[in-house]
Design a protein around this motif. Structure first.
Motif, short mmCIF file in Angstrom:
data_model
loop_
_atom_site.label_atom_id
_atom_site.label_comp_id
_atom_site.label_asym_id
_atom_site.label_seq_id
_atom_site.Cartn_x
_atom_site.Cartn_y
_atom_site.Cartn_z
N ALA A 188 43.26 47.27 39.66
CA ALA A 188 43.24 46.09 40.52
C ALA A 188 41.90 45.98 41.24
N VAL A 189 41.35 44.77 41.30
CA VAL A 189 40.13 44.52 42.06
C VAL A 189 40.54 44.34 43.52
N PRO A 190 39.97 45.10 44.44
CA PRO A 190 40.38 44.96 45.85
C PRO A 190 40.20 43.54 46.37
N GLY A 191 41.20 43.08 47.11
CA GLY A 191 41.11 41.74 47.70
C GLY A 191 40.08 41.70 48.82
N MET A 192 39.55 40.53 49.04
CA MET A 192 38.56 40.32 50.11
C MET A 192 39.05 39.22 51.04
N THR A 204 44.00 39.54 43.15
CA THR A 204 44.33 38.49 42.19
C THR A 204 43.69 38.77 40.83
N ALA A 205 43.04 39.93 40.68
CA ALA A 205 42.30 40.23 39.44
C ALA A 205 42.43 41.70 39.09
N LEU A 206 42.32 41.98 37.79
CA LEU A 206 42.24 43.34 37.28
C LEU A 206 40.98 43.46 36.43
N LYS A 207 40.42 44.67 36.37
CA LYS A 207 39.13 44.82 35.69
C LYS A 207 39.03 46.18 35.02
N LEU A 208 38.29 46.21 33.92
CA LEU A 208 37.96 47.47 33.27
C LEU A 208 36.74 48.08 33.96
N PRO A 209 36.53 49.39 33.86
CA PRO A 209 35.42 50.04 34.55
C PRO A 209 34.06 49.51 34.09
N GLY A 210 33.07 49.62 34.98
CA GLY A 210 31.70 49.26 34.65
C GLY A 210 31.35 47.84 35.01
N ALA A 211 30.05 47.63 35.20
CA ALA A 211 29.58 46.30 35.61
C ALA A 211 29.91 45.24 34.58
N GLU A 212 29.96 45.63 33.30
CA GLU A 212 30.23 44.68 32.22
C GLU A 212 31.69 44.72 31.77
N THR A 269 46.02 29.56 40.17
CA THR A 269 47.16 28.67 40.34
C THR A 269 46.73 27.47 41.17
N PRO A 270 47.44 26.35 41.11
CA PRO A 270 47.06 25.20 41.93
C PRO A 270 47.20 25.50 43.43
N GLY A 271 46.31 24.92 44.20
CA GLY A 271 46.36 25.07 45.65
C GLY A 271 45.36 24.17 46.32
N ASN A 272 45.60 23.83 47.56
CA ASN A 272 44.72 22.90 48.27
C ASN A 272 43.43 23.54 48.76
N ARG A 273 43.47 24.83 49.05
CA ARG A 273 42.29 25.49 49.62
C ARG A 273 41.75 26.52 48.65
N LEU A 274 40.49 26.34 48.23
CA LEU A 274 39.87 27.25 47.27
C LEU A 274 39.90 28.68 47.79
N GLY A 275 40.37 29.59 46.95
CA GLY A 275 40.38 31.00 47.31
C GLY A 275 41.62 31.47 48.04
N GLN A 276 42.50 30.56 48.44
CA GLN A 276 43.74 30.96 49.08
C GLN A 276 44.52 31.85 48.12
N VAL A 277 45.10 32.93 48.63
CA VAL A 277 45.86 33.86 47.79
C VAL A 277 47.34 33.53 47.89
N LEU A 278 47.94 33.23 46.73
CA LEU A 278 49.33 32.82 46.67
C LEU A 278 50.14 33.77 45.80
N TRP A 291 52.63 39.73 41.31
CA TRP A 291 51.17 39.66 41.43
C TRP A 291 50.81 38.48 42.32
N HIS A 292 49.54 38.28 42.54
CA HIS A 292 49.06 37.14 43.33
C HIS A 292 48.00 36.39 42.53
N ALA A 293 47.78 35.13 42.91
CA ALA A 293 46.80 34.30 42.23
C ALA A 293 45.90 33.63 43.26
N GLN A 294 44.68 33.31 42.81
CA GLN A 294 43.75 32.57 43.65
C GLN A 294 43.96 31.08 43.44
#
Length: 347
Positions: free
Chosen positions: A183-187, A194-202, A210-219, A226-229
């Motif tokens: 899991a990518v730590p939330g900010m 809201t994201a998962l990632k494999l190791p390394g910069a690449e 998901t739809p939402g009125n405010r960009l970046g809101q975590v729902l 899980w949660h979505a942006q």
């Protein structure tokens, strides 16, 4: 990028190649669950007084694993396994040929994720692939070829609750790929991921949107634990998704994509909204223009139809990109006319 606007934005694949893609997509869509990883081979293991057959394959480059198939002597199960391996080998060769013909093919890590999501029934339940991966899939679907920078993201979205018989944890589904997703730590700190990632910069990143009125809101997405942006106007984008396919690794995976004309308008809106990220804004603008040109010139699409139910804020942002579209679509006047007509009708 705009200095190259005099050149056409795309070319069409030859009809024979488009037919080859269509046959592959049709056969893979009817195949049911897909074998993960490489096709592999059957291996007999003995040592406990009994024989057991396993499928030995590479789940990821350099990572060989074995899955149990059947007891020795179960010919029906072995025949089924052989048929599955033969089909996976045929599909892999077809995808390899299409890659040589300049179809868009994502890498093996993308394939491993999409196959797992497919086999888990998440696309059947309504999950949609968006972002650049969705864009390149539409290029293949429409028989168009152009240069697309590689992406290390899989963007997934859902408009409403997925139709699952029971909740299915997204993190467990991705870890079933045998890839090292974390899991990518939330900010800021403490906000759910809201994201998962494999190791390394690449390393490959999987984002849930998901739809939402405010960009970046975590729902919350309860059915995936899980949660979505939230992304503004995704409600418009995700209405009426279409079944299509994505080529990745050695696989052709059936997925859901946003309707292509809705994709065009949201990409155009996004290109105007991303003022702080000019490179991403330009990428979105080029994708919107290219997909629109293909749709209008090859599929006789009417861009205004998808704008009828669009929020006014989205239309206003899209209208601000007309000057840039006029430069970019210099070789595609029919598509430019469609944009100008649609925005005029929406005024």
């Amino acid at each position: 990028m705009l200095a190259e606007a005099a050149a056409p934005l795309y070319q069409l694949h030859e009809l024979a190649f488009r037919t080859q893609y269509a046959e592959l997509k049709e056969r893979c869509a009817a195949a049911g669950p897909l074998l993960p990883g490489t096709p592999g081979r059957l291996a007999l293991r003995q040592g406990t007084g009994y024989g057991y057959w396993y499928r030995s394959y590479y789940a990821a480059p350099g990572r060989e694993v074995e899955d149990y198939v059947a007891k020795d002597g179960d010919e029906a199960a072995l025949d089924s396994a052989r048929h599955g391996i033969d089909f996976a080998d045929w599909a892999m060769r077809q995808v390899r040929d299409l890659r040589r013909l300049q179809f868009q093919v994502a890498d093996k890590a993308v394939a491993r994720v999409l196959v797992e999501l497919h086999n888990a029934g998440l696309f059947d339940a309504g999950l949609v692939v968006v972002g650049t991966l969705g864009y390149v899939a539409w290029l293949n679907e429409l028989g168009a070829k152009t240069v697309v920078p590689r992406t290390q993201d899989i963007d997934l979205a859902r408009r409403q609750s997925l139709k699952l018989a029971s909740p299915r944890r997204l993190i467990e589904t991705l870890r079933a790929t045998k890839l090292d997703f974390a899991a990518v730590p939330g900010m800021p700190s403490g906000v759910p991921s809201t994201a998962l990632k494999l190791p390394g910069a690449e390393g490959l990143r999987v984002d849930m949107l998901t739809p939402g009125n405010r960009l970046g809101q975590v729902l919350p997405i309860p059915e995936l634990d899980w949660h979505a942006q939230a992304i503004p106007h995704y409600e418009h984008l995700l209405r009426e998704p279409r079944q299509a396919a994505i080529l990745a690794g050695g696989h052709c995976i059936r997925v859901n994509l946003p309707a292509p004309d809705r994709f065009v308008w949201h990409k155009l809106y996004s290109s105007a909204a991303r003022k702080a990220f000019p490179e991403k804004a330009q990428k979105d603008l080029v994708q919107a223009a290219t997909l629109a040109a293909v749709l209008v010139e090859q599929d006789d699409a009417v861009l205004s139809e998808a704008l009828r139910d669009a929020p006014q804020a989205m239309v206003t942002r899209a209208r601000s990109r007309l000057p840039a579209l006029r430069r970019l679509l210099a070789k595609h006047p029919q598509a430019l006319e469609q944009f100008e007509l649609a925005l005029r009708l929406s005024a």
